[in-house]
Design a protein around this motif. Structure first.
Motif, PDB file in Angstrom:
ATOM      1  N   ALA A 123     -27.680 -26.209 -26.607  1.00 19.99           N
ATOM      2  CA  ALA A 123     -27.852 -24.776 -26.849  1.00 19.99           C
ATOM      3  C   ALA A 123     -27.285 -23.971 -25.697  1.00 19.99           C
ATOM      4  CB  ALA A 123     -29.335 -24.456 -27.032  1.00 19.99           C
ATOM      5  N   GLU A 124     -26.773 -22.788 -26.039  1.00 17.12           N
ATOM      6  CA  GLU A 124     -26.239 -21.869 -25.031  1.00 17.12           C
ATOM      7  C   GLU A 124     -26.849 -20.493 -25.256  1.00 17.12           C
ATOM      8  OE1 GLU A 124     -21.714 -23.566 -24.519  1.00 17.12           O
ATOM      9  OE2 GLU A 124     -22.056 -21.963 -25.955  1.00 17.12           O
ATOM     10  N   GLY A 125     -26.627 -19.606 -24.289  1.00 20.31           N
ATOM     11  CA  GLY A 125     -27.025 -18.212 -24.466  1.00 20.31           C
ATOM     12  C   GLY A 125     -28.503 -18.047 -24.763  1.00 20.31           C
ATOM     13  N   LEU A 126     -28.810 -17.160 -25.733  1.00 17.12           N
ATOM     14  CA  LEU A 126     -30.200 -16.813 -26.030  1.00 17.12           C
ATOM     15  C   LEU A 126     -31.045 -18.021 -26.443  1.00 17.12           C
ATOM     16  CD1 LEU A 126     -32.403 -14.662 -26.387  1.00 17.12           C
ATOM     17  CD2 LEU A 126     -31.528 -14.249 -28.690  1.00 17.12           C
ATOM     18  N   LEU A 127     -30.469 -18.914 -27.247  1.00 19.43           N
ATOM     19  CA  LEU A 127     -31.238 -20.080 -27.677  1.00 19.43           C
ATOM     20  C   LEU A 127     -31.600 -20.966 -26.481  1.00 19.43           C
ATOM     21  CD1 LEU A 127     -32.521 -21.653 -29.977  1.00 19.43           C
ATOM     22  CD2 LEU A 127     -30.300 -22.749 -30.405  1.00 19.43           C
ATOM     23  N   ALA A 128     -30.664 -21.086 -25.541  1.00 19.42           N
ATOM     24  CA  ALA A 128     -30.933 -21.866 -24.325  1.00 19.42           C
ATOM     25  C   ALA A 128     -32.049 -21.215 -23.508  1.00 19.42           C
ATOM     26  CB  ALA A 128     -29.659 -21.994 -23.480  1.00 19.42           C
ATOM     27  N   VAL A 129     -32.016 -19.887 -23.412  1.00 19.38           N
ATOM     28  CA  VAL A 129     -33.061 -19.159 -22.676  1.00 19.38           C
ATOM     29  C   VAL A 129     -34.415 -19.390 -23.333  1.00 19.38           C
ATOM     30  CG1 VAL A 129     -33.974 -16.847 -22.137  1.00 19.38           C
ATOM     31  CG2 VAL A 129     -31.547 -17.340 -21.790  1.00 19.38           C
ATOM     32  N   CYS A 130     -34.421 -19.247 -24.653  1.00 19.74           N
ATOM     33  CA  CYS A 130     -35.656 -19.371 -25.422  1.00 19.74           C
ATOM     34  C   CYS A 130     -36.264 -20.770 -25.243  1.00 19.74           C
ATOM     35  CB  CYS A 130     -35.317 -19.102 -26.878  1.00 19.74           C
ATOM     36  SG  CYS A 130     -36.620 -18.314 -27.774  1.00 19.74           S
ATOM     37  N   LEU A 131     -35.436 -21.785 -25.315  1.00 27.60           N
ATOM     38  CA  LEU A 131     -35.926 -23.152 -25.149  1.00 27.60           C
ATOM     39  C   LEU A 131     -36.529 -23.349 -23.750  1.00 27.60           C
ATOM     40  CD1 LEU A 131     -33.077 -25.040 -26.992  1.00 27.60           C
ATOM     41  CD2 LEU A 131     -35.513 -25.298 -27.498  1.00 27.60           C
ATOM     42  N   GLN A 132     -35.864 -22.838 -22.725  1.00 25.40           N
ATOM     43  CA  GLN A 132     -36.377 -22.987 -21.364  1.00 25.40           C
ATOM     44  C   GLN A 132     -37.694 -22.236 -21.207  1.00 25.40           C
ATOM     45  OE1 GLN A 132     -32.940 -22.790 -18.270  1.00 25.40           O
ATOM     46  NE2 GLN A 132     -32.029 -22.094 -20.181  1.00 25.40           N
ATOM     47  N   HIS A 133     -37.765 -21.032 -21.791  1.00 25.53           N
ATOM     48  CA  HIS A 133     -38.972 -20.195 -21.726  1.00 25.53           C
ATOM     49  C   HIS A 133     -40.152 -20.906 -22.408  1.00 25.53           C
ATOM     50  CE1 HIS A 133     -40.858 -15.981 -22.212  1.00 25.53           C
ATOM     51  NE2 HIS A 133     -41.650 -16.778 -22.906  1.00 25.53           N
ATOM     52  N   GLU A 134     -39.896 -21.473 -23.587  1.00 35.16           N
ATOM     53  CA  GLU A 134     -40.987 -22.111 -24.342  1.00 35.16           C
ATOM     54  C   GLU A 134     -41.420 -23.438 -23.716  1.00 35.16           C
ATOM     55  OE1 GLU A 134     -42.368 -20.158 -26.252  1.00 35.16           O
ATOM     56  OE2 GLU A 134     -40.732 -18.765 -26.623  1.00 35.16           O
ATOM     57  N   ILE A 135     -40.465 -24.212 -23.209  1.00 36.62           N
ATOM     58  CA  ILE A 135     -40.832 -25.478 -22.558  1.00 36.62           C
ATOM     59  C   ILE A 135     -41.640 -25.181 -21.286  1.00 36.62           C
ATOM     60  CG2 ILE A 135     -39.930 -27.552 -21.395  1.00 36.62           C
ATOM     61  CD1 ILE A 135     -37.647 -27.536 -23.528  1.00 36.62           C
ATOM     62  N   ASP A 136     -41.299 -24.091 -20.598  1.00 36.90           N
ATOM     63  CA  ASP A 136     -42.105 -23.636 -19.454  1.00 36.90           C
ATOM     64  C   ASP A 136     -43.570 -23.458 -19.879  1.00 36.90           C
ATOM     65  OD1 ASP A 136     -40.282 -23.526 -17.382  1.00 36.90           O
ATOM     66  OD2 ASP A 136     -40.246 -21.333 -17.221  1.00 36.90           O
ATOM     67  N   HIS A 137     -43.796 -22.813 -21.027  1.00 34.11           N
ATOM     68  CA  HIS A 137     -45.174 -22.599 -21.508  1.00 34.11           C
ATOM     69  C   HIS A 137     -45.917 -23.925 -21.631  1.00 34.11           C
ATOM     70  CE1 HIS A 137     -45.594 -18.352 -22.360  1.00 34.11           C
ATOM     71  NE2 HIS A 137     -44.533 -18.308 -23.151  1.00 34.11           N
ATOM     72  N   LEU A 138     -45.234 -24.946 -22.163  1.00 36.62           N
ATOM     73  CA  LEU A 138     -45.888 -26.246 -22.354  1.00 36.62           C
ATOM     74  C   LEU A 138     -46.285 -26.868 -21.017  1.00 36.62           C
ATOM     75  CD1 LEU A 138     -43.619 -27.812 -25.152  1.00 36.62           C
ATOM     76  CD2 LEU A 138     -45.716 -26.473 -25.425  1.00 36.62           C
ATOM     77  N   ASP A 139     -45.592 -26.445 -19.957  1.00 37.40           N
ATOM     78  CA  ASP A 139     -45.908 -26.939 -18.615  1.00 37.40           C
ATOM     79  C   ASP A 139     -46.802 -25.962 -17.850  1.00 37.40           C
ATOM     80  OD1 ASP A 139     -44.447 -29.307 -18.932  1.00 37.40           O
ATOM     81  OD2 ASP A 139     -42.569 -28.286 -18.448  1.00 37.40           O
ATOM     82  N   GLY A 140     -47.387 -25.004 -18.567  1.00 43.56           N
ATOM     83  CA  GLY A 140     -48.327 -24.075 -17.936  1.00 43.56           C
ATOM     84  C   GLY A 140     -47.665 -22.946 -17.177  1.00 43.56           C
ATOM     85  N   LYS A 141     -46.397 -22.698 -17.475  1.00 45.16           N
ATOM     86  CA  LYS A 141     -45.680 -21.624 -16.766  1.00 45.16           C
ATOM     87  C   LYS A 141     -45.381 -20.448 -17.695  1.00 45.16           C
ATOM     88  CE  LYS A 141     -43.115 -24.997 -14.354  1.00 45.16           C
ATOM     89  NZ  LYS A 141     -41.759 -25.529 -14.452  1.00 45.16           N
ATOM     90  N   VAL A 142     -45.419 -19.257 -17.122  1.00 41.50           N
ATOM     91  CA  VAL A 142     -45.134 -18.024 -17.863  1.00 41.50           C
ATOM     92  C   VAL A 142     -43.920 -17.373 -17.198  1.00 41.50           C
ATOM     93  CG1 VAL A 142     -46.120 -15.801 -18.590  1.00 41.50           C
ATOM     94  CG2 VAL A 142     -47.595 -17.804 -18.369  1.00 41.50           C
ATOM     95  N   PHE A 143     -43.114 -16.610 -17.956  1.00 42.01           N
ATOM     96  CA  PHE A 143     -41.852 -16.112 -17.387  1.00 42.01           C
ATOM     97  C   PHE A 143     -42.059 -15.244 -16.144  1.00 42.01           C
ATOM     98  CE2 PHE A 143     -40.794 -11.610 -18.192  1.00 42.01           C
ATOM     99  CZ  PHE A 143     -41.820 -11.205 -19.033  1.00 42.01           C
ATOM    100  N   VAL A 144     -43.209 -14.564 -16.057  1.00 43.70           N
ATOM    101  CA  VAL A 144     -43.439 -13.710 -14.890  1.00 43.70           C
ATOM    102  C   VAL A 144     -43.563 -14.524 -13.595  1.00 43.70           C
ATOM    103  CG1 VAL A 144     -44.513 -11.843 -16.229  1.00 43.70           C
ATOM    104  CG2 VAL A 144     -45.938 -13.625 -15.259  1.00 43.70           C
ATOM    105  N   ASP A 145     -43.810 -15.835 -13.710  1.00 49.04           N
ATOM    106  CA  ASP A 145     -43.854 -16.692 -12.514  1.00 49.04           C
ATOM    107  C   ASP A 145     -42.509 -16.682 -11.788  1.00 49.04           C
ATOM    108  OD1 ASP A 145     -46.297 -17.355 -13.563  1.00 49.04           O
ATOM    109  OD2 ASP A 145     -45.744 -19.396 -14.132  1.00 49.04           O
ATOM    110  N   HIS A 146     -41.443 -16.360 -12.530  1.00 55.65           N
ATOM    111  CA  HIS A 146     -40.108 -16.334 -11.931  1.00 55.65           C
ATOM    112  C   HIS A 146     -39.852 -15.027 -11.172  1.00 55.65           C
ATOM    113  CE1 HIS A 146     -38.621 -19.984 -13.991  1.00 55.65           C
ATOM    114  NE2 HIS A 146     -39.378 -19.591 -14.995  1.00 55.65           N
ATOM    115  N   LEU A 147     -40.763 -14.054 -11.291  1.00 52.97           N
ATOM    116  CA  LEU A 147     -40.571 -12.748 -10.647  1.00 52.97           C
ATOM    117  C   LEU A 147     -41.227 -12.728  -9.263  1.00 52.97           C
ATOM    118  CD1 LEU A 147     -41.415 -10.548 -13.791  1.00 52.97           C
ATOM    119  CD2 LEU A 147     -39.175 -11.422 -13.073  1.00 52.97           C
ATOM    120  N   SER A 148     -40.942 -11.669  -8.507  1.00 54.97           N
ATOM    121  CA  SER A 148     -41.507 -11.556  -7.157  1.00 54.97           C
ATOM    122  C   SER A 148     -43.026 -11.360  -7.244  1.00 54.97           C
ATOM    123  CB  SER A 148     -40.881 -10.361  -6.437  1.00 54.97           C
ATOM    124  OG  SER A 148     -41.310  -9.152  -7.052  1.00 54.97           O
ATOM    125  N   GLN A 149     -43.722 -11.668  -6.142  1.00 54.58           N
ATOM    126  CA  GLN A 149     -45.181 -11.491  -6.075  1.00 54.58           C
ATOM    127  C   GLN A 149     -45.559 -10.044  -6.353  1.00 54.58           C
ATOM    128  OE1 GLN A 149     -47.658 -13.637  -5.879  1.00 54.58           O
ATOM    129  NE2 GLN A 149     -46.237 -15.369  -5.821  1.00 54.58           N
TER     130      GLN A 149
END
Ligand code: NI
Length: 167
Positions: A123-149
């Motif tokens: 997957a590339e582009g948006l689908l690649a982003v979506c997959l990474q975002h959702e797999i993060d959830h399965l590992d207990g991560k939320v996208f805001v974890d990637h942002l500054s404190q």
């Protein structure tokens, strides 16, 4: 089919690591169908089981314009990732918050389909982003974890205010 309640950040249950789906049975198929319905109802493009408080490695995604191409990933695993892209992300568990996150541009994901058959997707582009975002959830991560404190504190404050207004 049934709509499932979606957990809201910073709910501690979003931090749990999901376990692999051991057997794809009727309950798994029901969960996938319910997650699809819940995602469409909320106008999202992806949903991980963690977000509906089920600690199983199951993800649904639909990035199509017509909202008629439901993709279901059981036990998705990132086999490889390359390149970089930065785009604005949002999340059904973090309503109303959007911010830029850097992700890999191209990923290869191994998973099982609902028949238990091993599949692989490049997957590339948006689908690649979506997959990474959702797999993060399965590992207990939320996208805001990637942002500054600082941004994370502001987001928590904003959501707490929203919760008071709507409660
Ligand atoms: Ni999300």
């Amino acid at each position: 089919m049934a709509l499932l309640p979606i957990l809201r950040f910073p709910d501690a249950r979003l931090r749990k690591t999901a376990r692999p789906v051991a057997e794809i049975d009727a309950a798994t198929r029901q969960l996938a169908a319910d997650m699809g319905e819940t995602m469409y109802e909320a106008s999202g493009i992806g949903l991980a089981a963690t977000q509906v408080d089920v600690q199983r490695r199951l993800v649904v995604i639909d990035i199509s314009e017509e909202r008629n191409h439901l993709r279901i990933f059981v036990n998705p695993q990132l086999r490889s990732a390359e390149g970089a892209q930065t785009g604005e992300e949002g999340c059904l568990t973090v309503p109303g918050i959007y911010d830029k996150v850097e992700r890999a541009e191209r990923v290869t994901v191994d998973y099982l389909d609902l028949d238990g058959k091993p599949q692989s997707l490049v997957a590339e582009g948006l689908l690649a982003v979506c997959l990474q975002h959702e797999i993060d959830h399965l590992d207990g991560k939320v996208f805001v974890d990637h942002l500054s404190q600082l941004k994370q504190s502001r987001i928590k404050a904003k959501l707490a205010k929203q919760a008071r207004v709507t409660a």
